[in-house]
Design a protein around this motif. Sequence first.
Motif, PDB file in Angstrom:
ATOM      1  N   LEU A 205       0.845  -1.188   0.000  1.00 43.96           N
ATOM      2  CA  LEU A 205       0.000   0.000   0.000  1.00 43.96           C
ATOM      3  C   LEU A 205       0.879   1.236   0.000  1.00 43.96           C
ATOM      4  O   LEU A 205       1.472   1.592   1.033  1.00 43.96           O
ATOM      5  CB  LEU A 205      -0.918   0.002   1.230  1.00 43.96           C
ATOM      6  N   TYR A 206       0.983   1.894  -1.158  1.00 37.93           N
ATOM      7  CA  TYR A 206       1.763   3.119  -1.242  1.00 37.93           C
ATOM      8  C   TYR A 206       1.062   4.220  -0.447  1.00 37.93           C
ATOM      9  O   TYR A 206      -0.161   4.357  -0.490  1.00 37.93           O
ATOM     10  CB  TYR A 206       1.947   3.529  -2.698  1.00 37.93           C
ATOM     11  N   SER A 207       1.858   4.985   0.277  1.00 39.99           N
ATOM     12  CA  SER A 207       1.334   6.036   1.165  1.00 39.99           C
ATOM     13  C   SER A 207       0.266   5.489   2.110  1.00 39.99           C
ATOM     14  O   SER A 207      -0.708   6.165   2.438  1.00 39.99           O
ATOM     15  CB  SER A 207       0.766   7.202   0.352  1.00 39.99           C
ATOM     16  N   GLY A 208       0.467   4.240   2.512  1.00 41.91           N
ATOM     17  CA  GLY A 208      -0.442   3.625   3.478  1.00 41.91           C
ATOM     18  C   GLY A 208      -1.798   3.257   2.917  1.00 41.91           C
ATOM     19  O   GLY A 208      -2.718   2.916   3.655  1.00 41.91           O
ATOM     20  N   GLY A 209      -1.955   3.347   1.588  1.00 42.49           N
ATOM     21  CA  GLY A 209      -3.227   2.974   0.972  1.00 42.49           C
ATOM     22  C   GLY A 209      -4.322   3.999   1.173  1.00 42.49           C
ATOM     23  O   GLY A 209      -5.505   3.681   1.113  1.00 42.49           O
ATOM     24  N   THR A 266       3.624   1.242   2.825  1.00 39.60           N
ATOM     25  CA  THR A 266       4.893   1.919   2.514  1.00 39.60           C
ATOM     26  C   THR A 266       4.674   3.434   2.512  1.00 39.60           C
ATOM     27  O   THR A 266       3.547   3.914   2.546  1.00 39.60           O
ATOM     28  CB  THR A 266       5.438   1.483   1.138  1.00 39.60           C
ATOM     29  N   LYS A 267       5.771   4.151   2.444  1.00 41.11           N
ATOM     30  CA  LYS A 267       5.698   5.617   2.420  1.00 41.11           C
ATOM     31  C   LYS A 267       5.890   6.177   1.014  1.00 41.11           C
ATOM     32  O   LYS A 267       6.074   7.377   0.833  1.00 41.11           O
ATOM     33  CB  LYS A 267       6.750   6.203   3.367  1.00 41.11           C
ATOM     34  N   ASP A 268       5.873   5.303   0.006  1.00 41.32           N
ATOM     35  CA  ASP A 268       6.040   5.754  -1.380  1.00 41.32           C
ATOM     36  C   ASP A 268       4.955   6.761  -1.749  1.00 41.32           C
ATOM     37  O   ASP A 268       3.802   6.641  -1.332  1.00 41.32           O
ATOM     38  CB  ASP A 268       5.961   4.550  -2.337  1.00 41.32           C
TER      39      ASP A 268
END
Length: 852
Positions: A205-209, A266-268
């Motif tokens: 989950l990019y940017s925590g979803g 993730t923090k992407d």
Amino acid sequence: MKKKIIITGGLGYLGTELCKLYSGISWKHDITVIDNRFLSERINELKNWNIKFIQGGILDKNLINKELKDADVVHHLAGITDVAYVHNDINIERDNKIKQMAIEGTNNIIEAINQKCKLIFPSTHVVFEGFKELKKDIKEEEKVCPILTYASSKAINEEDIKKRVKNYIILRLASVYGYSTDSLRISIMPNLFSKITSQSGDIKLYSGGRQLKSLVPLLDVVRCFKFMEESNIKNETFHLSKESLTVKDVALICKKINPKVNVIETKDEIPNPGYSISNKKLLNTGFKFLYGLEESIKEMVEKWSTNKSQSLELEYIRRGEKEFIDSRGKISNYELSEPINLIGYIESKKGSVRANHYHPVQEQKCLLIKGQYISVYQDLLEKNAPKVTHVVNAGDIIVTRPNVAHTMVFTQDSIFLNLVRGEREHENYGITHTVSHKIVLDDDRDSLLKNYKLSCRCCDSKNLKRVISLGYQPLANNLLNSSDEKDEVFPLEMNYCEECYNCQLSYTVEAEKLFSHYLYLSSTGTSFVNHFKEAAKSYVNEFNLNKNSSQIIDVGSNDGIALKPFKDLGFKNILGIEPAKNLAEIANNSGIKTIQGFLNKDLIRKINERADLVLASNVFAHADDIKSMSECFFSLLKKDGVLVIEVQYLLNTLLDCTFDNIYHEHVNYWSVLSLNNFFNKQDAKLFKVEKINTHGGSIRAFITKDKNKKTDKSVQDFLNKEKELGLDKFKIYEEFSKKVNQIKNNVKKNITDLKINKKTIVGYGSPAKATTALNFYNISKEIDFIIEDNSLKQEKFLPGVKIPIKSKKFLKDKPDYLLVLAWNFFEDIKKNNKDLANNIISIKDLENINFK
């Protein structure tokens, strides 16, 4: 009026499902699919549906002019769907192809169609991808802000259509999700997550979803296309979206369906915080959504999963939907999983058997028009798969998967329709479409017709729903004398009554088989002895029982365990009623007067005195004819006498997943709701309820015919709690079934791991629950033997799995694990047998997926 309908891109993700919808009316209209791909199976399918296929593309202007010039409707689905979703994915060559296909191809269609032709065009919600701030419920009139080539091309298409087409519908699609045989849209977020879930993988989950997404089910999309084609609506743009969720919300649904999935935040960075489009305008047209995200994800996971526990139902029953009832009668509608090309009309006599075969490729679909039958089925692809039964009533459609053997045992004269896709020529029976495979023999048929329960034992309702099937199982307490002895097996399945909430077995084994010679001795366990000592004291105090004058009768008295405390307290008038000859003899030899026989009116005539107290501990669950049993109870009682029954508590079974308390002796599984409903109908009063700790969680219920007896607060407390937890709704029973099947997987894995590591395992205790559990798990040779304290059981074999039962003396060397099968006595067994093994564990420990 006959229409000429063109579907461009008809072999694609949307087109595949849209063609299925039109297959039902392709005889009525002239339907053509144009696609530049050539997929032989799909094209053959279209041919079978009477849908014309032309291989070609929308850039072929001559082809498009020729085919579309006299079209009444064009569903323009063709286009390149392998597109960039973020700047990093941009490919100039691919982008140029997207532009050409979208703009030039759509212009070709606009130029080719006549002024009356209705053009239905799928645009995209991505035309709003330029929003930098979170924006919700975007309406159709909002100015578009596309960035990437795909969205920009769709925006241009929209403007061209609005300017040049006289009759159009533009549907801006949210992210479309759902299973299809076309795999081009696997990268759509819900579909991708479903694929990962089916493989028990990692969802990142990019940017925590946190990104918000508008979503819409595939089947509802194509339904909306057909809805718009059939409607008089024209020259409108609609947002086609069912729901809006964050990416994380979707991931958590996947995690719920398969707990083995890892959800990694993730923090992407993400390109934007997301947005949602409003569907209010669409809903105002009268269109209704029928499908949902969770069910669609579940379908994709099940279809793609290699995990057997997640497979679709092998055979399932559905009732008609969207019913219309008036003075003339009723209309019911059935949605089929695939088109059919053949209908067989079949009549069957009561007592006859059909099928006893399987279909290697085809699904079997039967619509029962009249009558009733018992269906028996078994998965042929799983080793040692259980046989399962259920009842099919008039108006039911039943679908059986390929490679599932099935048999129909008719309980009434019946008529059904066989709905076929493919061929069913009689000369090919046993060769192509159908292969003989007998799972029901004549004796099986006779026992099903005689003993299968077709209605509720409490209220006679036929609205019974299957909670769980544990397969065909042997009688839990009928131990074998040798490993060569043949088992008798019977269906072991729990049903739920929607009318009175009673849970009960689908099949009744004759009482004589179960109880005439019984090996279960209640007095073996000290905790049971203490339980009945305390119970006797409380009854004496609560009901002012007199040692000289009060009459106490125990029904199903076993070896006299519940009456012995009264005898020790000096009570003169005690009597046991016990069907097992061996147990009645033990009780009489110990000085407790016991009549040997089954409780019935003939036996009651032999008893002169009427009782102040009738006890029925772990007996009321055992009766098939509970109405007759309750009449007998009350015939034994004085007018103000009290009946006390102890039964395993259904709520504990459901919450603790103690499914191993299900066996043929226990015909009914009681809650306070169902007990209260039952005794109300018997003109009796349930006036008090207590929770007790026997058998992993039981209740003690107090009943009387004395209308003046005050009802204790406990009754309403129990009723409120059960309703709060949903015992009057089917959902809790469905969840129970899912959990039990997961437990089976966990236990099999854990015990297999122990054996791989060369661990020796010896069982302890051979209660009925061990027979149920080990046969359900299909665990046999993994356990060397079972230690049993009850001498009546020693030197016998556990039925079904044929595990030998021994005394402690048989144990020469310490095993690595002593596996306690009588888990409800685990602490006592562990305390008294510390030196027997290196590790003493309960079988309940193996239910944990994280067992080490």
